[in-house]
Write a protein that holds these residues in place. Structure first.
Motif, short mmCIF file in Angstrom:
data_model
loop_
_atom_site.label_atom_id
_atom_site.label_comp_id
_atom_site.label_asym_id
_atom_site.label_seq_id
_atom_site.Cartn_x
_atom_site.Cartn_y
_atom_site.Cartn_z
N ASP A 19 55.98 32.85 37.73
CA ASP A 19 54.58 32.37 38.17
C ASP A 19 53.84 33.57 38.39
N ASP A 20 52.56 33.49 38.77
CA ASP A 20 51.73 34.57 39.05
C ASP A 20 51.99 35.41 40.48
N ALA A 21 52.65 34.76 41.25
CA ALA A 21 53.22 35.34 42.50
C ALA A 21 54.67 36.46 42.09
N LYS A 24 53.16 39.39 40.25
CA LYS A 24 52.61 40.30 40.98
C LYS A 24 53.41 41.00 42.01
N LYS A 25 54.48 40.49 42.48
CA LYS A 25 55.65 40.96 43.36
C LYS A 25 56.27 42.11 42.46
N SER A 60 48.58 39.19 34.09
CA SER A 60 48.23 38.78 35.08
C SER A 60 46.70 37.71 34.96
#
Length: 393
Positions: A19-21, A24-25, A60
């Motif tokens: 997922d996006d999180a 990003k992490k 993203s």
């Protein structure tokens, strides 16, 4: 021939279902590791940074990610990705702001952008100390008095830090905000960041005429005695928290807490594991064979235990509810496990030896007798010869 690009998911080290999180992490970790400001002059690190940034710019963005999942790198060939950026790649639309706020904060000591001023009320720091107690005190709980140095508000300046008759002045560098803003040029343009004001230390105030008693700190140190309650069932290394007995707060904030680490002394008889207690008790040969009563030491005192006839050495028995109380509910206790070790006497009188021989004859050691008979029949002389040569002592 152009170098073949790696899969973007592989570059970031995430699954295609991430997922996006998670994306990003993963990028934040790589960007921090390979950022040119973290690795000056390292071309390989710069290359990996650009590669990770390109992957993040695509994954993203929901629309670009959809295209990439369908067509791969071909979706952005022949200018499909737009102009600008690294190698003609378009980074427009990618959200790099908060990520690089973190990175530059680590590099230059600043923090992330925040609407909250650093000179607002802040809780004081926690203090740590330790106390040593006995095994039984850990089991049943105890009251202890400890002595330590604590900071209190200076009675002369009432915590302002300024000489009586004067007042702290607003910091000219930060304008009383406690924070200063700085900018840093990056590959993606200008990054705005915020850090604690070095002039006032984040308080927003500057003291020109300091209090003579506290030297401008606003606090004085006092030696104090504090009563603490150590709960029943606490284990070695665990801590007791005492609210608001730590460092004073800043700008009217509450005091921090005092964390008291408990060090439990070893017991000569008992050992603890979780909420259970373990010990070893010797049992005479006669009691083990015939059965009888023995005395067992517990944390609650001595108890009488009936040993069954024919008990073998290393037999373990359980004394239910004789262990350590639970920290959550002192009425719930573990058990006490006792290992019975049969004692074989090493010093016997002549009379005792004769009685044991008669005992052996009466009970009949049939297994050993059969082995000895067979050995004498099949290899008696050889055995005797080996004994003479020192094979057995």
């Amino acid at each position: 021939m152009a170098e073949q690009k790696r899969d973007y998911y592989e570059v970031l080290g995430v699954e295609k279902s991430a997922d996006d999180a998670a994306i990003k992490k993963a990028y934040r970790a790589l960007a921090k590791k390979y950022h040119p400001d973290m690795n000056p002059g390292d071309e390989e690190a710069e290359k990996k940074f650009k590669e990770a940034s390109e992957a993040y710019a695509i994954l993203s963005d929901p629309e670009k990610r959809r295209q990439y999942d369908q067509f791969g790198h071909a979706a952005f060939d022949n200018g499909g990705g737009g102009g600008g950026g690294f190698g003609g790649f378009d980074f427009n639309g990618a959200d790099f702001g908060d990520i690089f706020g973190d990175i530059f904060g680590d590099i230059f000591g600043g923090g992330r952008r925040s609407g909250r001023s650093s000179n607002g009320p802040m809780k004081g720091a926690n203090l740590r100390t330790s106390v040593r107690i006995k095994f039984e005190e850990a089991v049943f709980g105890v009251e202890k008095e400890i002595e330590l140095t604590l900071k209190d508000e200076c009675p002369t300046c009432h915590g302002s830090g300024a000489k009586p008759g004067t007042n702290p002045e607003t910091c000219s560098k930060c304008g009383g905000k406690g924070q200063v803003v700085f900018t840093q040029q990056s590959f993606f343009g200008t990054v705005r960041n915020v850090q604690t004001c070095p002039e006032c230390g984040g308080s927003g105030k500057v003291i020109k005429d300091k209090c003579g008693d506290c030297h401008g700190s606003g606090f004085i140190a006092n030696r104090k005695k504090i009563q603490i309650t150590i709960p029943a069932g606490i284990d070695n290394g665990q801590s007791v928290r005492i609210r608001e007995k730590g460092e004073p707060g800043v700008n009217g904030g509450p005091r921090g807490d005092l964390l008291v680490e408990v060090m439990v002394q070893r017991h000569p008889v008992f050992q603890r594991q979780d909420y259970h207690i373990y010990s070893t008790v010797p049992v005479s040969f006669a009691v083990a064979a015939l059965g009888g009563e023995i005395v067992i030491d517990t944390v609650d005192g001595r108890v009488i235990y009936e040993v069954k006839a024919g008990t073998q050495t290393d037999t373990r028995v359980r004394l239910k509810g004789k262990g350590v109380p639970s920290l959550r509910n002192k009425d719930v206790r573990g058990d006490h496990y006792v290992t019975l070790v049969v004692q074989v006497p090493d010093k016997l009188s002549h009379e005792a030896k004769e009685l044991l021989r008669k005992f052996d004859e009466v009970t009949g050691d049939s297994l050993n007798a059969a082995k000895k008979a067979e050995a004498g029949k099949n290899g008696g002389p050889e055995i005797k010869d080996k004994k003479k040569k020192g094979f057995w002592k």
